[in-house]
Design an enzyme around this catalytic site. Sequence first.
Site, short mmCIF file in Angstrom:
data_model
loop_
_atom_site.label_atom_id
_atom_site.label_comp_id
_atom_site.label_asym_id
_atom_site.label_seq_id
_atom_site.Cartn_x
_atom_site.Cartn_y
_atom_site.Cartn_z
N ASP A 616 1.52 -2.39 -1.35
CA ASP A 616 1.82 -1.59 -0.16
C ASP A 616 0.82 -1.91 0.94
OD1 ASP A 616 2.61 0.33 1.66
OD2 ASP A 616 2.92 1.87 0.14
N HIS A 710 14.20 -3.39 2.38
CA HIS A 710 13.23 -2.64 3.18
C HIS A 710 12.45 -3.55 4.12
CE1 HIS A 710 10.48 0.60 4.19
NE2 HIS A 710 9.46 -0.20 3.91
#
Length: 938
Positions: A616, A710
């Site tokens: 992330d 995404h």
Amino acid sequence: MILRTTVRRLAAVAALAFAVLGGPAAGAASAHTVGGSGASNYVTTIGPLTPAAPGLTLKVVENGSKLQVENHSGADVVVDGYVGEPYVKVGPDGAFTNTNSPATYLNNDRWAKSPVPAGVDPNAAPVWKKVSDTPVWRWHDHRIHWMSTTPPPAVKSAPDKPHAISTWRITLHRDGQTITADGRLAWQPGPSKALRVTGVILAAAVTLWLCLRGWTLWVALGLVAADVLHSAGVAADIADGPVAAFFKGNVVQLATWAGALWAVWLLARRKESIGALWLAAGAGLLIAAVSGVPDLSVLWSSTAPFAWGVTLAQVLVLVITGVGFGMAVALPVRLRLTRFRHEPASAAAEAPVSSAAEAVETIANAQEAEGAGKLEQEPSPGPSRRSFLATGTTSIGGVAAGAAASALLLDDRRQSSAPAGDLVAGLGTATVAVPLPHQAGISVPARQQGHGTVAAFDLVDGATREQLKALMKAWTAVIADLTAGRAPSAATGTGTGTGTDDAIALGSGPCSLTVTVGFGPSLFGKAGLDPAARPPQLAPLPVFGTEQLDAARSDGDLGVVLAADDALVVFHALRTLTRIADGTAKPRWTMSGFTRAPGSSPDPASTGRNLMGQLDGTNNPTPAQPDFDRKVFVPGDADTVWMRGGSYLVFRRIRMLLDSWEAQSTAEQEKVIGRRKDSGAPLHGGTEHTKVNLAAQNPDGTLAIRGDAHIRLAAPETNGGAAMLRRGMSYNDGLTGDGKPDAGLLFLAWQADPASGFIPVQQRLTKNMDALNRFTKHETSALFAMVPAATGGGYLGQALLEPGAASGASGASGASASSTPAAALPTDVGSGGSGRAVLGPDGVQRITVTADDSLRYHPSVIEMAPGTIEVTFKNAGTLPHTLSEDGPPLPGEPVAGVPQLAGGDQTTMSLKLTQPGDYPFQCGYHAAEGMYAVIRVR
């Protein structure tokens, strides 16, 4: 007869001594290395000298650990050090090193752990010290090998593929001529580990068969020959003193070879001598454990410390390991297949055996009782099970002893262990300097702290502007105390609250604490603030799709982000702010989270993972990018003067539907994100930081990164360049009412303007049905204008609450390079030498300076490029260094944020310096002598 009995018993005891007592001695043997470099897949090569220089050679030696210059040209040759200073001079009179060159000390060992003495100045005239009478010099040049135990990111993500890691250049000078040689460091994957281990097992099996066929004598001779050749090849790769290295590095082997040759002599005299078989088995076991097992990595490596090629080294290690263990295993198998011909032997075999040593003695005695000592080779029940187990235990115990010793007790041939990076050293005492004009906690520290809390406060009804000003002043003062590790000095609150410390974190250091403060949209219209003064960037966020947010846990008049490497320190800071605010502001909500703990990863700069297991933050902007400030911070010429140098924070609590997510296959999860789960590489290939190619296709013509992935919908390329700095935290709040995990992401996004950051990205994710939306739920939301840092005695938010008053936030977006009068610094400010900060993969430059009781930091001149720098101060002495100022800071002077640095401690300060210039600062003060340094931005 008596002599034969004694020989047999001594042979048996010797075998046990080699196997059991030889273990500690065998600790002197471990993986072969030269110059601290062992078998690896790092390959160092160097090209020719340019222009060619007859009589002069420069080559890589000792398995990529060192460079060697040899000069028979008749003229002196000078090799440059790391900052272009003269380092070594080689010529007809021998080799000389420059004692004013930092490289002279840094090159002493493989990992540059040797400190640079005080007073070393690479800019001073060379002071030559003779180090060799021959025109040859070898040194550990740290440009030519990988200087970390953690592989490069590209290697970590694809270790089975070749990689070019770095290129470098060595510069030499001779008779006014500059000569260069370019080199390359690469990663070359080695052979298959499984195949090589199979080869060892096959060698052991063949050895077992040969020994049972009566060829133990020749097998033992072959094993000794292979080990001697192996050790000689390693010693020959040591450029300086190979003969001495051979004897020094093979003490245990010399004794073991003697034992094996003794066994050969006994077997030559009597083919079936049981004592000789025991001795051969013990010697074989020790050779395998001492010379073979520690070097097993050679079998699957591309390079090895061996003079005659890695292929021969691999063959020898395979033979040594397999044959040695095969000989050890052959003994219990042979005994199992053998029975004694006469009764005395049988009786002896059946006698109680209390230890492995007694088992050997029993068998030897039984053989002597037989008279002739002959063994009959035929299948039979053989000796008792107890005797067999005793002999088997002896062999297995010997293997374990030798292998354990070889792993635990090491000699000078062992590869020097690389420094672990001191991943948690100084964790409690570390501080984060304010990177003016921004607050800390946005872009610094570069490594996000392990714990954090986001909190919102609302003003109490009727709160006035004066109360709000008093609160911000008190908060500014107490934040300075807390982040420096001091007890809060504020004695009063702004209403009924008190600043008295509750001692929650008594005994804890600052732990890199940062506290970042801002204002929410709802503040305007309260405390006498005109609603029209709210900047357009602080307009409430729009509703995205059909999201249903919890209003009670969203928004707020004041926003605070607290982070540190200790959860107790974070909680203490929040309680202190809350207590001081009592009477002016009350808590609206708080949410706490965590990231990867410091020291949990050998590579602190690597990207962390969220609770979905995904990396992330891969595509985050970095300080090394020229447009980083433009994306993250409000520019210095912005219309909203009180926000110049500040940043807008979007906060979202995003619950992850983990049960649904984990029900998906890894392949499906990767399609949802658009990246590989293990490496973070885009699905079209490459590594984590490979540029995403949204047009890439699979062999069947479909998009490699599908339309609802995404990363496709969030990419700046598909959002008009919209970008933000994400520094989120995971959270785990137990279970929801229906028993589902209440866990997910505390999303924090920093940007210069939400309209060109979070808002367009989130709108696109919502409108285009981001595949990740099926597995997440946005539950709360907030937006805050995080004001610039306070300077010059001002307080946070002063430019808003007192328009026209002096504030630390109205300047340019980078720290100014104000110069200090020459008299303000001692003339010997450079006496500690100079050093250049090293740029890391995260875009942050880092350097460590040390000081001992001589009260001078080294280096005292720190060179860097414009950007962010982390300076770690280490007190290597015994006297405490008071890092607080003896009076007000000098103009333009950065200030270390810890009051005192005890002997052996360290602290880190982070600065953002974007304008070229000299930044002098008083980094320490002791007694009557100041310790000064200069950060030189070029």
